[in-house]
Design a protein around this motif. Sequence first.
Motif, mmCIF file in Angstrom:
data_model
loop_
_atom_site.group_PDB
_atom_site.id
_atom_site.type_symbol
_atom_site.label_atom_id
_atom_site.label_comp_id
_atom_site.label_asym_id
_atom_site.label_seq_id
_atom_site.Cartn_x
_atom_site.Cartn_y
_atom_site.Cartn_z
ATOM 1 N N ASP A 61 1.312 -11.224 -14.791
ATOM 2 C CA ASP A 61 1.634 -12.361 -15.649
ATOM 3 C C ASP A 61 3.145 -12.571 -15.771
ATOM 4 N N ARG A 62 3.818 -12.446 -14.623
ATOM 5 C CA ARG A 62 5.276 -12.568 -14.621
ATOM 6 C C ARG A 62 5.709 -13.587 -13.582
ATOM 7 N N LYS A 63 7.003 -13.910 -13.649
ATOM 8 C CA LYS A 63 7.657 -14.658 -12.594
ATOM 9 C C LYS A 63 8.764 -13.770 -12.057
ATOM 10 N N ILE A 64 8.822 -13.589 -10.752
ATOM 11 C CA ILE A 64 9.845 -12.740 -10.151
ATOM 12 C C ILE A 64 10.781 -13.614 -9.324
ATOM 13 N N GLY A 65 12.069 -13.449 -9.551
ATOM 14 C CA GLY A 65 13.060 -14.172 -8.763
ATOM 15 C C GLY A 65 13.195 -13.556 -7.380
ATOM 16 N N VAL A 66 13.386 -14.387 -6.382
ATOM 17 C CA VAL A 66 13.571 -13.862 -5.027
ATOM 18 C C VAL A 66 14.704 -14.607 -4.323
ATOM 19 N N LEU A 67 15.318 -13.895 -3.386
ATOM 20 C CA LEU A 67 16.305 -14.495 -2.502
ATOM 21 C C LEU A 67 15.807 -14.358 -1.073
ATOM 22 N N LEU A 68 16.073 -15.364 -0.270
ATOM 23 C CA LEU A 68 15.673 -15.336 1.132
ATOM 24 C C LEU A 68 16.804 -14.705 1.939
ATOM 25 N N GLN A 69 16.473 -13.624 2.643
ATOM 26 C CA GLN A 69 17.512 -12.939 3.410
ATOM 27 C C GLN A 69 17.697 -13.599 4.762
ATOM 28 N N LEU A 70 18.920 -13.970 5.055
ATOM 29 C CA LEU A 70 19.232 -14.627 6.322
ATOM 30 C C LEU A 70 20.119 -13.740 7.178
ATOM 31 N N LYS A 71 19.852 -13.785 8.478
ATOM 32 C CA LYS A 71 20.710 -13.079 9.429
ATOM 33 C C LYS A 71 21.927 -13.939 9.710
ATOM 34 N N VAL A 72 23.091 -13.418 9.420
ATOM 35 C CA VAL A 72 24.303 -14.143 9.796
ATOM 36 C C VAL A 72 25.246 -13.270 10.612
ATOM 37 N N LEU B 17 14.909 -9.488 -9.816
ATOM 38 C CA LEU B 17 15.295 -10.247 -8.621
ATOM 39 C C LEU B 17 15.137 -9.373 -7.383
ATOM 40 N N ILE B 18 14.453 -9.903 -6.380
ATOM 41 C CA ILE B 18 14.288 -9.215 -5.101
ATOM 42 C C ILE B 18 15.164 -9.947 -4.080
ATOM 43 N N HIS B 19 16.185 -9.224 -3.561
ATOM 44 C CA HIS B 19 17.209 -9.895 -2.745
ATOM 45 C C HIS B 19 16.830 -10.097 -1.284
ATOM 46 N N ALA B 20 15.989 -9.230 -0.753
ATOM 47 C CA ALA B 20 15.865 -9.205 0.705
ATOM 48 C C ALA B 20 14.480 -9.650 1.181
ATOM 49 N N VAL B 21 14.059 -10.831 0.784
ATOM 50 C CA VAL B 21 12.769 -11.349 1.247
ATOM 51 C C VAL B 21 12.961 -11.899 2.656
ATOM 52 N N ASP B 22 12.308 -11.236 3.618
ATOM 53 C CA ASP B 22 12.564 -11.565 5.017
ATOM 54 C C ASP B 22 11.313 -12.006 5.773
ATOM 55 N N SER B 23 10.231 -12.284 5.029
ATOM 56 C CA SER B 23 9.050 -12.851 5.678
ATOM 57 C C SER B 23 8.251 -13.637 4.642
ATOM 58 N N ILE B 24 7.472 -14.588 5.129
ATOM 59 C CA ILE B 24 6.623 -15.376 4.229
ATOM 60 C C ILE B 24 5.507 -14.490 3.685
ATOM 61 N N LYS B 25 5.083 -13.527 4.493
ATOM 62 C CA LYS B 25 4.062 -12.591 4.025
ATOM 63 C C LYS B 25 4.552 -11.829 2.789
ATOM 64 N N LEU B 26 5.798 -11.377 2.850
ATOM 65 C CA LEU B 26 6.365 -10.673 1.701
ATOM 66 C C LEU B 26 6.492 -11.614 0.499
#
Length: 218
Positions: A103-114, A82-91
């Motif tokens: 040949d994998r699936k990687i979980g991601v979380l979208l990092q939001l500024k709060v 799991l990658i927690h800090a995805v902060d751009s569409i490019k990433l």
Amino acid sequence: MGSFQELKASLSNRNVDLVAVSKTKPIEAIQEIYNQGQRIFGENRVQELTEKHPVLPKDIEWHMIGHLQTNKVKFIAPFVVLIHAVDSIKLLKTIDAQALRFDRKIGVLLQLKVATEESKFGFSYDDLKSQLSDLNLGELHGVEIRGVMGMASFVSDTEQVRSEFRLLKNYFDQLKEAFFPTSDFNIISMGMSGDFEIAIEEGSTMVRIGSLIFGSRG
Ligand SMILES: *Cc1c(COP(=O)(O)O)cnc(C)c1O
């Protein structure tokens, strides 16, 4: 380390996943917490992650919790869960492509500024919404977008911290409804050693705790 067992028990009672943040900590310290049953560990630097992963037990679920540069994704793509800090569409697209290479699936979380205090990383909610609208999510086969991640301001005003976590939970609900109604979009990664109790009260499903488990990083 009896306190680790207590922490683990209290979190599992509340249905919250624990990421043990082991950055800067030696292999032996991680192995010790592993021996007490912990399986999810988080690091914030690619180099540390790639050094620790091969020498620790294979059933550890490694999370990348820190800012990630696109050119370094390839080093962790073979094993990161799991990658927690995805902060751009490019990433996001880079992770997608690298996951497919292995040949994998990687979980991601979208990092939001709060946080109201100036934070360098993370989407603003409005930017994220418009960028997701422009994206064909169905084309991404290497990533699984699992939820959101955020950090509250480092302030002693607990009501401010609480309102920032509440905002993140709100954003999560709206994103889920608008973009991910049927998928496994169910993770809200918020809360660290100093503020995880408040984060859980406001709806966190995953806390990232370092110093409380491993001691201060000096
Ligand atoms: C270091 C770190 C944590 C853990 O911080 P503690 O205060 O030691 O619990 C959580 N999340 C991120 C993104 C971090 O970099």
